[in-house]
Design an enzyme around this catalytic site. Structure first.
Site, PDB file in Angstrom:
ATOM      1  N   VAL A  60     -35.100  14.647  23.825  1.00 59.84           N
ATOM      2  CA  VAL A  60     -34.116  14.323  22.793  1.00 59.84           C
ATOM      3  C   VAL A  60     -33.457  12.957  22.997  1.00 59.84           C
ATOM      4  O   VAL A  60     -32.850  12.418  22.072  1.00 59.84           O
ATOM      5  CB  VAL A  60     -33.039  15.433  22.735  1.00 59.84           C
ATOM      6  CG1 VAL A  60     -32.079  15.340  23.917  1.00 59.84           C
ATOM      7  CG2 VAL A  60     -32.288  15.413  21.419  1.00 59.84           C
ATOM      8  N   TYR A  61     -33.562  12.367  24.178  1.00 59.82           N
ATOM      9  CA  TYR A  61     -32.905  11.078  24.417  1.00 59.82           C
ATOM     10  C   TYR A  61     -33.529   9.988  23.548  1.00 59.82           C
ATOM     11  O   TYR A  61     -34.737   9.728  23.633  1.00 59.82           O
ATOM     12  CB  TYR A  61     -33.007  10.666  25.892  1.00 59.82           C
ATOM     13  CG  TYR A  61     -32.283  11.567  26.868  1.00 59.82           C
ATOM     14  CD1 TYR A  61     -31.269  12.432  26.455  1.00 59.82           C
ATOM     15  CD2 TYR A  61     -32.610  11.554  28.220  1.00 59.82           C
ATOM     16  CE1 TYR A  61     -30.607  13.259  27.355  1.00 59.82           C
ATOM     17  CE2 TYR A  61     -31.950  12.359  29.136  1.00 59.82           C
ATOM     18  CZ  TYR A  61     -30.949  13.211  28.695  1.00 59.82           C
ATOM     19  OH  TYR A  61     -30.304  14.018  29.595  1.00 59.82           O
TER      20      TYR A  61
END
Length: 323
Positions: A60-61
């Site tokens: 998700v980064y």
């Protein structure tokens, strides 16, 4: 650099883990402060030169670009077997149904996406990035077991959750003969020690490696209490984590650093590393001295009296970081 086994496994990791959330294309996701590929590369080189072999990111980064930059940078500098690459799954990666979470569908899809972005055939450590309240934990554990048996993942770990949840997961894995979690990535630092109540004791008892995130309290332990940074001013989550009641601890960190002729960051990290249950704190770096301080902290041994000074002003906090 010193190395230590990750929990009860034979996997050796450096005593400092480089957290890669700070590396990602600023135009992707919701992290406009992140460093792009060209700006991030020197930090991977500096980390490797210092002996760091442990690198942590998440799908998700920066909407996946952190994994892309991490994989490209590392594999351009060293062979795959020289590094321990960890990533995480759970966060939303696309809109609509099944775009997040720890269902079998999500895990089997996201592990392939992470491997593609990282440019590797396997992950050394694959972690659930929080508890999924919408998926039975049995479904999650069996899917994780299957990706291990498929050779896509070497070990599995978990991140911030209640101790009862982690206990349940460990029990069910043992009951069904599924792969067991070997690590816990939780929120722990001098300003937030609520994990000492149950989770750290559980990890020590079960031989679980502890790789805490935010060991410097999002930078609050590295500077005078009133000093702000561009990131802290834009940090909505971090704004509600601490209060003026925490100021005496920051003051003590700075005082001891001055007495030692070192930096507050080294003192705060040395405190984390002084705890026998801690394996490898995860440290972010956007300036070269961030890594220099982190590496130096490994060799900084605090006196018992200094630890008492650092801990004596602690005030209980509400539990945060689980969602």
């Amino acid at each position: 650099m010193d190395y230590i086994n990750l929990g009860n496994t034979g996997l050796q990791v450096s005593r400092i883990c480089l957290g890669c959330m700070s590396y990602g294309e600023p135009t992707r996701g919701n992290q406009p402060w992140s460093l792009d590929k060209e700006s991030a590369l020197p930090f991977f080189r500096q980390a490797l030169d210092a002996g760091i072999n442990f690198f942590d990111t998440a799908n998700v980064y920066s909407a996946g670009s952190s994994e892309e930059i991490t994989g490209e940078a590392l594999l351009s500098l060293v062979s795959r077997e020289e590094v321990v690459i960890a990533s995480k799954v759970n966060g939303r990666m696309r809109p609509g149904a099944n775009g997040e979470g720890l269902s079998r569908k999500a895990i089997l899809s996201e592990i392939d996406n992470s491997l593609r972005r990282l440019g590797t055939d396997y992950l050394d450590l694959y972690q659930i990035h929080r508890w999924d309240y919408n998926t039975p934990i049995e479904e999650t554990l069996e899917a994780l077991h299957d990706v291990v048996k498929a050779g896509k993942v070497r070990y599995i770990g978990a991140s911030s959750m209640h101790a009862w949840q982690f206990t349940k997961a460990l029990y069910l894995a043992d009951l069904h003969g599924w792969t067991r979690f070997v690590s816990m990535q939780n929120y722990y630092n001098l300003l937030y020690r609520e994990e000492e109540r149950e989770m750290l004791a559980l990890c020590e008892d079960q031989g679980i490696g502890v790789i805490p995130w935010s060991p410097l309290a999002r930078g609050r332990l590295t500077r005078p209490w009133s000093e702000q940074t561009a990131r802290s001013q834009a940090d909505e989550f971090g704004r509600n984590l601490y209060s003026d009641a925490d100021k005496p601890i920051v003051d003590a960190v700075i005082e001891i650093a001055n007495e030692r002729g070192t930096t507050p960051a080294q003192v705060a990290l040395a405190w984390v590393l002084s705890k026998s249950v801690i394996t490898s704190p995860i440290v972010g770096a956007t300036k070269s001295h961030h890594l220099t301080d982190a590496v130096a902290a490994v060799d900084l041994k605090l006196e018992d009296s200094e630890i008492e000074r650092l801990e004596s002003g602690y005030q209980p906090h509400r539990v945060v970081g689980f969602r």
